[in-house]
Design a protein around this motif. Structure first.
Motif, PDB file in Angstrom:
ATOM      1  N   ARG A  20       0.815  -1.218   0.000  1.00 25.49           N
ATOM      2  CA  ARG A  20       0.000   0.000   0.000  1.00 25.49           C
ATOM      3  C   ARG A  20       0.845   1.263   0.000  1.00 25.49           C
ATOM      4  NH1 ARG A  20      -0.229   3.860   2.795  1.00 25.49           N
ATOM      5  NH2 ARG A  20       0.589   2.726   4.554  1.00 25.49           N
ATOM      6  N   ARG A  21       1.897   1.300   0.779  1.00 19.85           N
ATOM      7  CA  ARG A  21       2.745   2.491   0.843  1.00 19.85           C
ATOM      8  C   ARG A  21       3.410   2.769  -0.512  1.00 19.85           C
ATOM      9  NH1 ARG A  21       5.218   5.789   4.481  1.00 19.85           N
ATOM     10  NH2 ARG A  21       7.279   6.505   3.912  1.00 19.85           N
ATOM     11  N   SER A  22       3.970   1.740  -1.132  1.00 21.02           N
ATOM     12  CA  SER A  22       4.609   1.918  -2.446  1.00 21.02           C
ATOM     13  C   SER A  22       3.586   2.337  -3.493  1.00 21.02           C
ATOM     14  CB  SER A  22       5.312   0.630  -2.881  1.00 21.02           C
ATOM     15  OG  SER A  22       6.404   0.350  -2.039  1.00 21.02           O
ATOM     16  N   TYR A  23       2.401   1.770  -3.426  1.00 18.29           N
ATOM     17  CA  TYR A  23       1.325   2.127  -4.346  1.00 18.29           C
ATOM     18  C   TYR A  23       0.988   3.609  -4.228  1.00 18.29           C
ATOM     19  CZ  TYR A  23      -3.623   2.333  -5.887  1.00 18.29           C
ATOM     20  OH  TYR A  23      -4.818   2.684  -6.476  1.00 18.29           O
TER      21      TYR A  23
ATOM     22  N   LEU B 136      -8.341   2.630  -2.756  1.00 21.10           N
ATOM     23  CA  LEU B 136      -7.413   2.626  -3.889  1.00 21.10           C
ATOM     24  C   LEU B 136      -7.844   3.727  -4.853  1.00 21.10           C
ATOM     25  CD1 LEU B 136      -7.101  -1.228  -4.395  1.00 21.10           C
ATOM     26  CD2 LEU B 136      -5.657   0.295  -3.026  1.00 21.10           C
ATOM     27  N   ARG B 137      -6.992   4.748  -4.975  1.00 20.09           N
ATOM     28  CA  ARG B 137      -7.374   5.954  -5.708  1.00 20.09           C
ATOM     29  C   ARG B 137      -7.070   5.920  -7.199  1.00 20.09           C
ATOM     30  NH1 ARG B 137      -4.425  10.681  -3.194  1.00 20.09           N
ATOM     31  NH2 ARG B 137      -2.708   9.225  -3.282  1.00 20.09           N
ATOM     32  N   TRP B 138      -6.295   4.958  -7.661  1.00 21.17           N
ATOM     33  CA  TRP B 138      -5.869   4.969  -9.052  1.00 21.17           C
ATOM     34  C   TRP B 138      -6.614   3.907  -9.843  1.00 21.17           C
ATOM     35  CZ3 TRP B 138      -3.862   9.384  -8.660  1.00 21.17           C
ATOM     36  CH2 TRP B 138      -3.117   9.737  -7.549  1.00 21.17           C
ATOM     37  N   PRO B 139      -6.803   4.131 -11.149  1.00 23.31           N
ATOM     38  CA  PRO B 139      -7.560   3.173 -11.957  1.00 23.31           C
ATOM     39  C   PRO B 139      -6.872   1.814 -12.045  1.00 23.31           C
ATOM     40  CG  PRO B 139      -6.716   4.990 -13.317  1.00 23.31           C
ATOM     41  CD  PRO B 139      -6.324   5.274 -11.912  1.00 23.31           C
ATOM     42  N   ASN B 140      -7.674   0.793 -12.355  1.00 24.20           N
ATOM     43  CA  ASN B 140      -7.192  -0.568 -12.583  1.00 24.20           C
ATOM     44  C   ASN B 140      -6.500  -1.167 -11.365  1.00 24.20           C
ATOM     45  OD1 ASN B 140      -8.061  -0.476 -15.360  1.00 24.20           O
ATOM     46  ND2 ASN B 140      -6.297   0.830 -15.737  1.00 24.20           N
ATOM     47  N   SER B 141      -6.998  -0.850 -10.176  1.00 24.61           N
ATOM     48  CA  SER B 141      -6.393  -1.313  -8.931  1.00 24.61           C
ATOM     49  C   SER B 141      -7.325  -2.278  -8.204  1.00 24.61           C
ATOM     50  CB  SER B 141      -6.103  -0.129  -8.008  1.00 24.61           C
ATOM     51  OG  SER B 141      -5.210   0.779  -8.624  1.00 24.61           O
ATOM     52  N   THR B 142      -6.742  -3.369  -7.695  1.00 27.13           N
ATOM     53  CA  THR B 142      -7.484  -4.381  -6.956  1.00 27.13           C
ATOM     54  C   THR B 142      -6.806  -4.595  -5.610  1.00 27.13           C
ATOM     55  OG1 THR B 142      -8.118  -5.496  -9.006  1.00 27.13           O
ATOM     56  CG2 THR B 142      -8.268  -6.786  -6.969  1.00 27.13           C
ATOM     57  N   LEU B 143      -7.592  -4.584  -4.540  1.00 24.70           N
ATOM     58  CA  LEU B 143      -7.070  -4.761  -3.191  1.00 24.70           C
ATOM     59  C   LEU B 143      -6.885  -6.239  -2.867  1.00 24.70           C
ATOM     60  CD1 LEU B 143      -6.343  -3.431  -0.454  1.00 24.70           C
ATOM     61  CD2 LEU B 143      -8.761  -3.670   0.157  1.00 24.70           C
ATOM     62  N   LEU B 144      -5.724  -6.573  -2.278  1.00 25.67           N
ATOM     63  CA  LEU B 144      -5.469  -7.903  -1.724  1.00 25.67           C
ATOM     64  C   LEU B 144      -5.296  -7.722  -0.224  1.00 25.67           C
ATOM     65  CD1 LEU B 144      -2.712  -9.259  -4.164  1.00 25.67           C
ATOM     66  CD2 LEU B 144      -5.189  -9.529  -4.351  1.00 25.67           C
ATOM     67  N   SER B 145      -6.185  -8.282   0.569  1.00 22.33           N
ATOM     68  CA  SER B 145      -6.028  -8.211   2.020  1.00 22.33           C
ATOM     69  C   SER B 145      -6.259  -9.612   2.572  1.00 22.33           C
ATOM     70  CB  SER B 145      -6.992  -7.192   2.642  1.00 22.33           C
ATOM     71  OG  SER B 145      -8.326  -7.567   2.412  1.00 22.33           O
ATOM     72  N   GLY B 146      -6.097  -9.752   3.860  1.00 25.23           N
ATOM     73  CA  GLY B 146      -6.225 -11.075   4.455  1.00 25.23           C
ATOM     74  C   GLY B 146      -4.943 -11.861   4.255  1.00 25.23           C
ATOM     75  N   ASP B 147      -5.064 -13.077   3.764  1.00 27.17           N
ATOM     76  CA  ASP B 147      -3.915 -13.955   3.534  1.00 27.17           C
ATOM     77  C   ASP B 147      -3.286 -13.608   2.186  1.00 27.17           C
ATOM     78  OD1 ASP B 147      -2.055 -15.972   3.235  1.00 27.17           O
ATOM     79  OD2 ASP B 147      -3.477 -17.613   3.548  1.00 27.17           O
ATOM     80  N   VAL B 148      -2.438 -12.585   2.191  1.00 20.55           N
ATOM     81  CA  VAL B 148      -1.854 -12.068   0.949  1.00 20.55           C
ATOM     82  C   VAL B 148      -1.025 -13.131   0.219  1.00 20.55           C
ATOM     83  CG1 VAL B 148      -0.284 -10.346  -0.032  1.00 20.55           C
ATOM     84  CG2 VAL B 148      -2.019  -9.657   1.634  1.00 20.55           C
TER      85      VAL B 148
END
Length: 191
Positions: free
Chosen positions: A61-64, A98-110
């Motif tokens: 998230r930070r790098s994103y 997620l503020r940028w287009p074409n972004s998908t969140l991965l949370s939980g068991d990454v």
């Protein structure tokens, strides 16, 4: 899909803040921007060879936030390419915006989610920056390649690609070349 780490590192393994003086001042890091004087066409070529439209980017998230925020503010061709790229973002919080287009969140068991992504057909899934994410994936054997731009520089402080306490990982040098700036462009694979 192959998982490829692409990062700039110093001889002492520091990966923190290579691009700009204010990029990552965590832990009172004062050496930001250390890689900017080493831009070289050979580096851009090596990175470009691993980027593919059918693959995508995997970022912490930070790098994103940092990478896309910076390039969207600057504009230019990198802005358009980054916004068009498929991006998967690892975050501890399932509520991460997620503020940028074409972004998908991965949370939980990454690591499990990344293993699922790797089973897809396609090009490379590229990680840039994202040291904590890399560290979380290493024990699971999910990384297929490291493309490291090793700069002839020792900083003595800063966050390192392989932090203390990392498990032993055997890597094999698959390719190397020197850029005109003295940067070694090294490709390592598990092995």
């Amino acid at each position: 899909m192959r998982l490829v780490v692409i990062n700039h590192v110093t001889l002492d393994g520091v990966m923190q803040g290579p691009g700009r003086p204010d990029e990552d001042p965590r832990d009172s890091f004062i050496h930001g921007g250390w890689a900017s004087a080493s831009d070289d066409p050979a580096i851009f070529e090596a990175v470009g060879e691993r980027m593919s439209p059918q693959g995508g980017m995997l970022l912490g998230r930070r790098s994103y936030d940092e990478m896309l925020g910076t390039w969207n503010e600057r504009g230019g061709p990198f802005k358009d390419a980054l916004n068009a790229a498929t991006k998967f973002v690892a975050s501890r919080s399932p509520d991460t915006e997620l503020r940028w287009p074409n972004s998908t969140l991965l949370s939980g068991d990454v690591p499990s989610r990344v293993a699922e992504l790797k089973r897809r057909d396609g090009g490379n899934l590229v990680i840039m920056g994202s040291g904590r994410l890399i560290g979380s994936l290493l024990p699971h054997g999910l990384i297929d390649e490291f493309l490291l731009m090793i700069h002839p520089l020792v900083l003595g402080s800063g966050r390192r690609l392989f932090e203390h306490g990392s498990q032993r990982i055997e890597l094999r040098l698959a390719d190397s070349r020197a850029a005109a700036t003295g940067v070694i462009i090294a490709t390592y694979v598990p092995g």
